[in-house]
Design a protein around this motif. Structure first.
Motif, short mmCIF file in Angstrom:
data_model
loop_
_atom_site.label_atom_id
_atom_site.label_comp_id
_atom_site.label_asym_id
_atom_site.label_seq_id
_atom_site.Cartn_x
_atom_site.Cartn_y
_atom_site.Cartn_z
N GLY A 196 6.05 106.58 -13.27
CA GLY A 196 6.77 106.32 -12.03
C GLY A 196 6.13 105.23 -11.19
N SER A 197 6.83 104.84 -10.12
CA SER A 197 6.26 103.94 -9.12
C SER A 197 5.06 104.65 -8.50
CB SER A 197 7.32 103.66 -8.05
OG SER A 197 7.77 104.89 -7.51
N ALA A 198 4.32 103.95 -7.66
CA ALA A 198 3.10 104.55 -7.07
C ALA A 198 3.40 105.86 -6.32
CB ALA A 198 2.40 103.55 -6.17
N PRO A 199 4.42 105.91 -5.45
CA PRO A 199 4.67 107.18 -4.74
C PRO A 199 5.07 108.31 -5.70
CG PRO A 199 5.86 105.38 -3.68
CD PRO A 199 5.33 104.85 -4.96
N LEU A 200 5.91 107.99 -6.70
CA LEU A 200 6.36 109.03 -7.64
C LEU A 200 5.20 109.51 -8.51
CD1 LEU A 200 8.52 110.77 -8.97
CD2 LEU A 200 9.21 108.80 -10.35
N SER A 201 4.39 108.58 -9.02
CA SER A 201 3.26 108.97 -9.87
C SER A 201 2.26 109.83 -9.11
CB SER A 201 2.55 107.72 -10.41
OG SER A 201 3.38 107.03 -11.32
N SER A 258 0.16 115.37 -7.20
CA SER A 258 0.26 116.38 -6.14
C SER A 258 1.03 115.76 -4.98
CB SER A 258 -1.12 116.82 -5.66
OG SER A 258 -0.98 117.57 -4.46
N ARG A 259 1.94 116.55 -4.39
CA ARG A 259 2.73 116.04 -3.26
C ARG A 259 1.83 115.59 -2.10
NH1 ARG A 259 8.05 116.98 -2.15
NH2 ARG A 259 7.61 115.46 -0.52
N LYS A 260 0.59 116.12 -2.07
CA LYS A 260 -0.34 115.77 -0.99
C LYS A 260 -0.71 114.29 -0.99
CE LYS A 260 -3.41 118.81 -2.29
NZ LYS A 260 -4.57 119.71 -2.44
N TYR A 261 -0.58 113.65 -2.17
CA TYR A 261 -1.05 112.26 -2.28
C TYR A 261 0.08 111.25 -2.29
CZ TYR A 261 -5.04 115.04 -3.72
OH TYR A 261 -6.02 115.99 -3.76
N GLU A 262 1.31 111.72 -2.15
CA GLU A 262 2.45 110.79 -2.20
C GLU A 262 2.36 109.72 -1.11
OE1 GLU A 262 7.21 110.68 -1.35
OE2 GLU A 262 6.36 112.63 -1.84
N TRP A 263 1.88 110.10 0.07
CA TRP A 263 1.82 109.16 1.20
C TRP A 263 0.97 107.93 0.87
CZ3 TRP A 263 -2.60 107.70 3.91
CH2 TRP A 263 -3.77 108.45 3.64
N ILE A 264 -0.07 108.13 0.02
CA ILE A 264 -0.93 106.99 -0.36
C ILE A 264 -0.09 105.95 -1.11
CG2 ILE A 264 -2.97 106.25 -1.67
CD1 ILE A 264 -4.06 109.13 -1.32
N GLY A 265 0.80 106.43 -1.99
CA GLY A 265 1.69 105.54 -2.73
C GLY A 265 2.61 104.76 -1.81
N TRP A 266 3.16 105.44 -0.80
CA TRP A 266 4.04 104.74 0.15
C TRP A 266 3.26 103.77 1.03
CZ3 TRP A 266 8.85 104.30 -0.79
CH2 TRP A 266 9.56 105.32 -1.43
N TRP A 267 2.05 104.16 1.38
CA TRP A 267 1.18 103.25 2.14
C TRP A 267 0.95 101.96 1.34
CZ3 TRP A 267 -4.75 104.51 2.83
CH2 TRP A 267 -5.37 103.50 3.59
N GLN A 268 0.65 102.13 0.04
CA GLN A 268 0.44 100.95 -0.81
C GLN A 268 1.70 100.09 -0.91
OE1 GLN A 268 -1.03 102.80 -4.42
NE2 GLN A 268 -3.15 102.62 -3.76
N ILE A 325 -9.27 105.03 -0.46
CA ILE A 325 -8.65 106.36 -0.30
C ILE A 325 -8.05 106.85 -1.62
CG2 ILE A 325 -6.83 107.66 0.94
CD1 ILE A 325 -9.15 106.80 2.76
N GLU A 326 -7.44 105.93 -2.38
CA GLU A 326 -6.84 106.30 -3.67
C GLU A 326 -7.91 106.83 -4.63
OE1 GLU A 326 -3.90 104.05 -6.79
OE2 GLU A 326 -5.83 103.09 -6.44
N VAL A 327 -9.04 106.10 -4.72
CA VAL A 327 -10.11 106.51 -5.63
C VAL A 327 -10.69 107.86 -5.21
CG1 VAL A 327 -12.44 105.96 -6.44
CG2 VAL A 327 -10.73 104.18 -6.33
N ILE A 328 -10.93 108.03 -3.91
CA ILE A 328 -11.49 109.31 -3.42
C ILE A 328 -10.51 110.46 -3.68
CG2 ILE A 328 -12.09 110.56 -1.29
CD1 ILE A 328 -13.40 107.94 -0.31
N ALA A 329 -9.21 110.21 -3.44
CA ALA A 329 -8.20 111.26 -3.66
C ALA A 329 -8.16 111.67 -5.12
CB ALA A 329 -6.82 110.77 -3.21
N ILE A 384 0.36 102.66 7.35
CA ILE A 384 -0.11 104.03 7.08
C ILE A 384 0.91 105.03 7.63
CG2 ILE A 384 -1.93 105.75 7.51
CD1 ILE A 384 -3.92 103.43 7.76
N LEU A 385 1.34 104.81 8.86
CA LEU A 385 2.34 105.72 9.48
C LEU A 385 3.64 105.72 8.69
CD1 LEU A 385 1.72 104.89 13.26
CD2 LEU A 385 0.87 106.86 11.96
N LEU A 386 4.06 104.54 8.25
CA LEU A 386 5.28 104.45 7.44
C LEU A 386 5.12 105.23 6.14
CD1 LEU A 386 6.58 100.78 7.76
CD2 LEU A 386 7.85 102.86 8.29
N GLY A 387 3.92 105.13 5.55
CA GLY A 387 3.64 105.88 4.32
C GLY A 387 3.80 107.37 4.52
N ILE A 388 3.29 107.87 5.64
CA ILE A 388 3.40 109.30 5.94
C ILE A 388 4.86 109.69 6.17
CG2 ILE A 388 2.77 111.08 7.63
CD1 ILE A 388 0.10 109.46 8.01
#
Length: 503
Positions: free
Chosen positions: A70-75, A80-90, A398-402, A477-481
């Motif tokens: 998937g794209s970054a948000p989907l992957s 985990s749904r907890k990390y989807e916002w990182i994909g949207w942030w990117q 943040i991606e690597v830490i997550a 970041i806010l848009l990602g969330i």
């Protein structure tokens, strides 16, 4: 849900990934960074950074995209749904970069035409800021549109969106199979000519001569990691998106090594070309190479036209080749940047590719018009600085830490990569990602933050830096969330059997 589109060949994917990584920064950022950080000695920390952060991160992003399809948000949502916002942030970061990156390609397009008659004259700086960009006196002032920037900007977007409408195999892959070899040939001609110029040896000595005194300076190592990080297109969704189009049996690790070394190889070639030419310029002006070294926009649009004026023969031809190279390097990167949010919108909202390109790409094209105004350069300068330093680098951290610390996903990703790759990953890969990369990127972020709180970037006024720098970096970041809070259709989030990649 329909099966995900795929690359037509392994070469197609590698060319697209390398095309994304090889951009304007390879030509105008790397030579200056290397020179300022120890010359030949810089290659040691640079190679170390490539092997301990660049390629491990590439492997991680390739594996996430390949495993979760998937794209970054989907992957990330599938991890985990907890990390989807990182994909949207990117994706937000990619969106911001695309709107100003297109403007720089438009300048290069204009300059490739100017070079045919050396229209920039003797005062190249005055020509760029005065005649061409018609730069406003005060940062923050939009002023009227500049037709000389607006027209090529429209052409850039027509080419980019035209390629994306065609899809992954018939659009992106075909474009990269044409553009990347063409870029390499054009640049090789420039480099061969450059090393035969008077003074080229002086320039190359300045570039390669190692200054071992700086090898223990932490700033040099941070600069090496920064260069690798910014030049490899990692941390802002591109490589996850591109690898999600790979066939199921694709050698991930090998592909990452080839992409990483292809990018570094081009950077080295660019360094040889740029410093040979700077050596020639220094000789013509009777000054040291250190007095003519510069990077970024100044190198490309002020210094290079000066040098082209002084070429012994075929000035117009070599000017056209140089700016043509910038256009090709820029377009391959821009196509990949826009593809990230086209894929993200398509995955989340279940719309057709055509609609996604129209909405995502069309919106980016409209917003980019602000960079075709008289105040465009000021907006570009601040947006570029903040989105890179507090967007790309921070999102990568943040991606690597997550992935490494919280999701504890590295072992799963390692197993997946090893199941399809010839080069097997071991503990070194996990140590690089869970220890070395977070420490270096964390230090980079801390140092950047400290510097930018102490003084305003570029000497700009506080309101301008806040509105167009900090606000942009925090806004994505806010848009990602916000985007991550929108519910998926269950069928989009679940991996169906046709998408599952067997372990």
């Amino acid at each position: 849900m329909e099966n995900r589109p795929q690359w037509g060949s392994r070469a197609g994917f590698i060319l697209a990934a390398a095309g994304s990584a090889i951009g304007l920064g390879n030509i105008w950022r790397f030579p200056a960074v290397a020179y300022e950080n120890g010359g030949g000695a810089f290659f040691l920390p640079y190679l170390f950074a490539l092997l301990t952060a660049g390629i491990p991160l590439l492997i991680m992003e390739f594996t996430i995209g390949h495993k979760y399809r998937g794209s970054a948000p989907l992957s990330l949502a599938r991890i985990s749904r907890k990390y989807e916002w990182i994909g949207w942030w990117q994706l937000g970061i990619s969106f911001v970069i695309s709107v100003y990156y297109a403007a720089i390609i438009a300048w290069a397009m204009s300059y490739s035409i100017f070079s045919l008659k050396l229209s920039w004259g003797d005062d190249t700086e005055g020509f760029l800021f005065g005649e061409y960009l018609k730069l406003a006196e005060t940062p923050g002032e939009f002023g009227s549109l500049v037709p000389g920037v607006l027209i090529p900007l429209i052409i850039v977007w027509v080419i980019t969106l035209g390629v994306l409408f065609k899809g992954v195999k018939k659009g992106i892959e075909v474009a990269n199979k044409i553009m990347l070899p063409a870029l390499f040939v054009l640049f090789l001609i420039i480099v061969i000519r450059a090393i035969t110029l008077d003074g080229a040896i002086t320039g190359l000595n300045a570039f390669f001569k190692p200054n071992w005194d700086v090898i223990f300076d932490g700033k040099v190592w941070v600069a090496a990691y920064g260069q690798i990080f910014f030049s490899l297109s990692i941390g802002f969704a591109i490589m996850v998106t591109y690898s999600s189009y790979l066939p199921k049996k694709s050698d991930i690790t090998n592909n990452a090594f080839i992409t990483g070394f292809a990018n570094s190889g081009f950077e080295l070639l660019a360094g040889i070309g740029v410093f040979s030419i700077l050596g020639f310029m220094a000789l013509q002006q009777g000054v040291g190479v250190d007095e003519v070294v510069s990077g970024g926009v100044g190198l490309a649009f002020v210094v290079f036209p000066q040098i082209i004026n002084q070429f012994p023969a075929f000035n117009e031809f070599f000017g056209f080749l140089f700016f043509g190279s910038l256009v090709l390097a820029g377009l391959t990167s821009l196509i990949s940047i826009v593809e990230t949010f086209v894929a993200g919108v398509q995955d989340k909202f279940n719309v057709s590719r055509t609609k996604s390109v129209l909405v995502g790409g069309g919106l980016a094209a409209i917003i980019s018009i602000m960079f075709a105004t008289k105040g465009g350069l000021y907006f570009l300068d601040v947006a570029d600085y903040f989105i890179n330093n507090f967007g790309v680098a921070l999102a990568g951290l943040i991606e690597v830490i997550a992935i490494a610390w919280f999701a504890r996903e590295l072992k799963n990703l390692q197993q997946h990569a090893n199941s399809v790759s010839d080069i097997k990953l071991g503990a070194w890969w996990r140590i690089c990602l869970s220890v070395i990369t977070p420490i270096i990127l964390g230090y980079m972020m801390f140092d950047n933050l400290k510097t930018n709180i102490a003084e305003n970037y570029g000497g700009f006024e506080t309101w301008f830096v806040t509105a167009y720098g900090w606000a942009v970096a925090v806004g994505v970041i806010l848009l990602g969330i916000i985007f991550s809070l929108i519910k998926w259709k269950k069928s989009n989030l679940d991996m169906n059997e046709s998408e599952e990649v067997s372990e």
